[in-house]
Design an enzyme around this catalytic site. Structure first.
Site, PDB file in Angstrom:
ATOM      1  N   SER A  14       0.792  -1.067   0.060  1.00  0.00           N
ATOM      2  CA  SER A  14       0.034   0.170   0.053  1.00  0.00           C
ATOM      3  C   SER A  14       0.899   1.322   0.014  1.00  0.00           C
ATOM      4  CB  SER A  14      -0.971  -0.082   1.267  1.00  0.00           C
ATOM      5  OG  SER A  14      -1.777   1.024   1.172  1.00  0.00           O
ATOM      6  N   HIS A  41      -2.259  -0.865  -3.904  1.00  0.00           N
ATOM      7  CA  HIS A  41      -3.323  -0.032  -3.737  1.00  0.00           C
ATOM      8  C   HIS A  41      -3.226   1.451  -4.363  1.00  0.00           C
ATOM      9  CE1 HIS A  41      -4.386  -2.105   0.435  1.00  0.00           C
ATOM     10  NE2 HIS A  41      -4.945  -2.714  -0.530  1.00  0.00           N
ATOM     11  N   ASP A 134      -5.428  -5.184   4.651  1.00  0.00           N
ATOM     12  CA  ASP A 134      -5.718  -5.835   3.492  1.00  0.00           C
ATOM     13  C   ASP A 134      -4.500  -6.692   3.322  1.00  0.00           C
ATOM     14  OD1 ASP A 134      -7.020  -6.616   1.100  1.00  0.00           O
ATOM     15  OD2 ASP A 134      -6.103  -5.151   0.152  1.00  0.00           O
TER      16      ASP A 134
END
Length: 348
Positions: A14, A41, A134
């Protein structure tokens, strides 16, 4: 008996991920006997092509934005496009704009889960710098399917939340700085995946459910969800549908899924609930402020134009009541903001 090598590498990251990716991929040769798949992401308006072009200038591997139906080739890096999930099946890639998982699209979990379902112990799962969690459930799938789990040392990560959250739940096979990962991968991809562990049935079934939802835009069959979990008295924060808590053998990661395809860990579900509640409170406060303004206008007009001071005073009293409710909601929102900030500091 000849076992396949560890030739499927899945990477999730991310915030701060681009810098970490370039350092990881730099030492890898163009003839790497494995394919690499990356979920970074991205915002809806971001361009994966920009990231791929930058990676291409810093690695000898072939870097491309993943396209639906592409056959998997060793020595290639496939980047998930913005606002699309990246999934794997046997021999080829799926790209789909399906429901968000953990409030992200692309999400790390679908990639790791599908890789585990189809490739089992051949998979190497890597988690790099980032926020939230995540990738936690996906890394759990890799671990339970006999794959190798690699996590960037949180002390080395620009944003340590994601690797730290994974390490809280999963005993990773390797925890190391990103600069050392390239050499580790060169060793691992030449090793046979000797573990003949069978992929757990719940991983295979959930991967099939998610693939059908994302590719065919079909809702999950209720009976299928009943096989992988039990209904719980919560609503999906994104669609309002019923949720199932997934029951997974030998897993310490609580997870939830709705029949339209949204999926959450317990932490991302709570964050989704908090966001939905906050939005509701802001709407309520706005409506109360509009109502208060309307009552004050009515009081002023009637007091001035019709000399009806008694009726005007009643409206002002009602407006004062609205002000009390508005201040109560404002204090709740302010307290929630402070609480969230303290929670993030404690987690860090």
């Amino acid at each position: 008996m000849q076992f396949p090598h560890h030739n499927i590498i899945v990477i999730g990251t991310s915030a701060g991920g681009m810098e970490a990716l370039t350092r990881l991929l730099a030492p890898l040769p163009e003839d790497l006997p494995a394919a690499i798949f990356v979920v970074q992401h991205l915002g809806v308006d971001s361009s994966a092509n920009v990231l791929v072009n930058r990676l291409s200038n810093l690695t000898r591997l072939t870097c491309v934005v993943a396209e639906h139906g592409t056959h998997i080739t060793n020595g290639a890096v496939y980047m998930a496009p913005a606002d699309h999930h990246l999934l794997l099946t046997r021999d080829h890639i799926l790209v789909a704009r399906g429901p968000r998982e953990n409030q992200f699209r692309p999400s790390i979990d679908p990639l790791f889960r599908s890789a585990s379902a189809f490739y089992g112990s051949q998979v190497i799962g890597i988690i790099l710098t980032g926020f939230m969690n995540d990738g936690l459930a996906g890394m759990d799938c890799v671990k339970r399917s006999g794959g190798i789990t690699v996590v960037q040392d949180p002390a080395d990560a620009e944003y340590p939340d994601l690797p730290r959250n994974v390490l809280r739940h999963i005993q990773a096979d390797h925890v190391l700085p990103v600069n050392n990962m390239g050499n580790l991968l060169l060793q691992l991809v030449h090793q046979q995946s000797m573990d003949s562990m069978t992929v757990p049935p719940d991983i295979i079934l959930e991967a099939k459910i998610a693939q059908r939802i994302m590719i065919n835009s079909e809702n999950a069959d209720i009976s299928e969800l009943d096989k992988v979990g039990k209904r719980v008295p919560y609503s999906c924060p994104e669609c309002g549908g019923a949720l199932w808590e997934l029951t997974q053998k030998n897993s310490s990661v609580p997870r939830f899924r709705c029949h339209t395809g949204h999926a959450y860990t317990d932490e991302t579900l709570l964050q989704g609930m908090n966001s939905a509640l906050e939005e509701t409170l802001w709407v309520a406060m706005r409506n109360l402020e509009e109502r208060r303004s309307m009552l004050m206008n009515m009081a002023n007009q009637n007091g001035q134009n019709f000399n009806n001071s008694k009726w005007a005073n009643v409206q002002r009293e009602r407006a004062d009541e609205m002000k009390i409710h508005i201040e109560r909601i404002r204090r709740i929102l302010e307290a929630a903001t402070v609480s969230d900030a303290e929670h993030r500091r404690e987690a860090g």
